[in-house]
Design an enzyme around this catalytic site. Structure first.
Site, short mmCIF file in Angstrom:
data_model
loop_
_atom_site.label_atom_id
_atom_site.label_comp_id
_atom_site.label_asym_id
_atom_site.label_seq_id
_atom_site.Cartn_x
_atom_site.Cartn_y
_atom_site.Cartn_z
N LYS A 1 0.84 -1.20 0.00
CA LYS A 1 0.00 0.00 0.00
C LYS A 1 0.88 1.25 0.00
CE LYS A 1 -3.89 2.02 2.60
NZ LYS A 1 -4.73 1.86 3.81
N SER B 1 -9.62 1.67 2.82
CA SER B 1 -8.77 2.41 1.92
C SER B 1 -7.70 1.57 1.22
CB SER B 1 -8.07 3.55 2.69
OG SER B 1 -7.24 3.02 3.72
N SER C 1 -9.73 -0.53 7.16
CA SER C 1 -9.18 -0.46 5.79
C SER C 1 -8.43 -1.66 5.29
CB SER C 1 -8.27 0.76 5.67
OG SER C 1 -9.05 1.91 5.47
#
Ligand code: GLN
Length: 486
Positions: free
Chosen positions: A79, A154, A178
């Site tokens: 990420k 996210s 997330s």
């Protein structure tokens, strides 16, 4: 055999036995990325050359019969909120679009030491604020199961990359859900560790008392492997706990006899999609069939979790994001009249609308005159939520709930209504407020073919038990073996 279809543990075993080379593995994944990334849009950057070079180093060792580290040549996606030395770390924000960190996060150092290779950095909601990746400043990632739907967020880029077989596994971060929510939306295994289990050094901070880094993988065994690699005390992060890290793979015994599973009534609410409710209840029956015993428990303060979360998270965000002033990091406006004007324009042009909304909410909640009414009250609610979990775990070993009240929604469907998006976090944000670990595993599909997430929450630092329960469930059901057709 298409190598990109395989899991981390399958690839690890083949590489160890010398049956496939790390270079073949990385090339297979890069080929897959080339074939489907145009449709999925999971990556902000693909570091193919670097990955191949690392794989070649491991192949050379393999050819000589030398000892290979445990994850030699395993391609992972990361990420884009986790610092990677020499590779852009943008947080999917204009503010950090050109930021190349001079150091790597501790989790990256640990993965690299274990031999893993980084295939690229994944798209996300800007600064990890959101539940759909629609808040990325660059693009919206698509759900591999239905390209018209969001992958969740996210960590949506990481979830989509894993589900689409564009990497063997990935890292995400979870502040209010997330990791678990996009994991559920994309039908993969996704684990948020206990707060303090994994070092946050080198993670760009959103809400420091809630953030955790965790694995997002094709199956539960892989989550156990990655967690074991990244977990443990780090002197560079004073909030990382000095608690021994067990061998998580060894915990996957498949034996759930005597395990007490709690079903909190507050998590089976009106407004939940009936298909989600039914799939989760079926999962509980399956767990009972594996020897677990069900107990009824209550988490009475659940209804206040989202409100408390959005006060604590925004308050901490408003403070953490103060550093983006156009001087020390990232974007600076090209035209300004004087210093204050430069600050204001840099922040106005560098941040997207959701980030600005959070900064304003958090600043308000912390301001003189409102601090007691909002921030302090949220902290008190947080204590009550934490106490709920302590009491529930006196009666059971794990809690079983849906990961989210619905399956993935359509792109654009909720963008006009932030509150609707915030409510997506009802079942996930409590675990962050309480600091407890949680995993999402696939527990079925909707009639339209979208995955449904089952959340298993555990006692602090007892990731081994939630991994064991999730693994036994996965082995007993067919869901984990299905893959989206792309
Ligand atoms: N959806 C939540 C939010 O927008 C959680 C985000 C996260 O866990 N990073 O804040």
């Amino acid at each position: 055999m298409e190598l990109f279809r395989l899991t981390i543990h399958e690839l690890r075993d083949l590489i160890r036995k010398g049956e496939v080379s790390p270079v073949e593995v990385v090339k297979s994944y890069l080929g897959r990325v080339a074939a489907v990334e145009g449709r999925v849009q999971a990556f902000n950057v693909v570091t193919g050359q670097e990955a191949l070079r690392a794989a070649e180093r491991y192949r050379a060792i393999q050819v000589k019969g030398g000892p290979l580290p445990a994850l030699a040549g395993i391609p992972l996606a990361v990420k884009d909120v986790i610092c990677t030395q020499g590779v852009p770390t943008t947080c999917s924000s204009r503010m950090l679009e050109r930021f190349v960190p001079p150091y790597s996060a501790t989790v990256m150092d640990r993965l690299t030491a274990a031999g893993a290779v980084v295939l690229g950095k994944t798209n996300m909601d800007e600064f990890a604020m959101g539940s759909s990746t629609e808040n990325s400043a660059f693009k919206t990632t698509r759900n591999p199961w239905d390209l018209a739907c969001v992958p969740g967020g996210s960590s949506g880029g990481s979830a989509a990359a894993v589900a689409a077989d564009m990497c063997a596994g990935a890292l995400g971060t979870d502040t209010g859900g997330s990791i678990r929510q996009p994991g559920g939306f994309c039908g993969i295994a996704a684990l948020k560790p206990t707060y303090g289990r994994v070092s946050r050094y080198g993670l760009v901070a959103f809400a420091s008392s809630l953030d955790q880094i965790g694995p997002m993988t094709k199956d539960v065994r892989d989550a156990a492997i990655l967690l074991g690699t990244i977990a443990g005390h780090d002197p560079a992060d004073s909030t990382s706990a000095d608690v021994p890290v067990p061998d998580y793979e060894r915990a996957l015994t498949g034996d759930l006899r005597g395990l007490k599973i709690g079903m909190p009534a507050e998590y089976f609410i009106a407004g939940m999609e009936p298909e989600v409710d039914a799939a989760v209840r079926d999962a509980v029956t399956t767990l009972e069939g594996l020897g677990a015993a069900r107990v009824e428990v209550g988490l009475p303060h659940t209804e206040y979790a989202v409100a408390a979360y959005y006060l604590v998270a925004t308050a901490e965000a408003s403070s953490n994001l103060g550093r983006y002033d156009g001087v020390r990091y990232g974007y600076r406006t090209p035209k300004s009249e004087h210093l204050i004007d430069m600050y204001m324009k840099s922040r106005d042009e560098g941040f997207g609308p959701e980030v600005k909304r959070r900064i304003m909410l958090g600043t308000y909640a912390l301001s003189a005159g409102y601090y007691d009414a909002y921030y302090l009250k949220a902290l008190k609610v947080r204590t009550l939520i934490r106490r709920d979990f302590t009491q529930a775990f006196e009666r059971c070993d794990v809690l079983v709930t849906p990961t989210s009240p619905t399956a993935a929604f359509r792109i654009g469907e909720r963008t006009g209504d932030p509150l609707q998006i915030y409510l997506t976090d009802v079942f996930t944000s409590s675990a962050n407020l309480a600091g407890v670990p949680g995993i999402s595993v696939n527990c079925g599909f909707t009639a339209t073919g979208l995955p449904i997430g089952l959340q298993i929450l555990g006692k602090p630092f007892d990731e081994a038990t939630i991994l064991k329960a999730a693994h036994a469930y996965e082995q007993a059901t067919p869901w984990g073996t299905r893959r989206p057709t792309l």
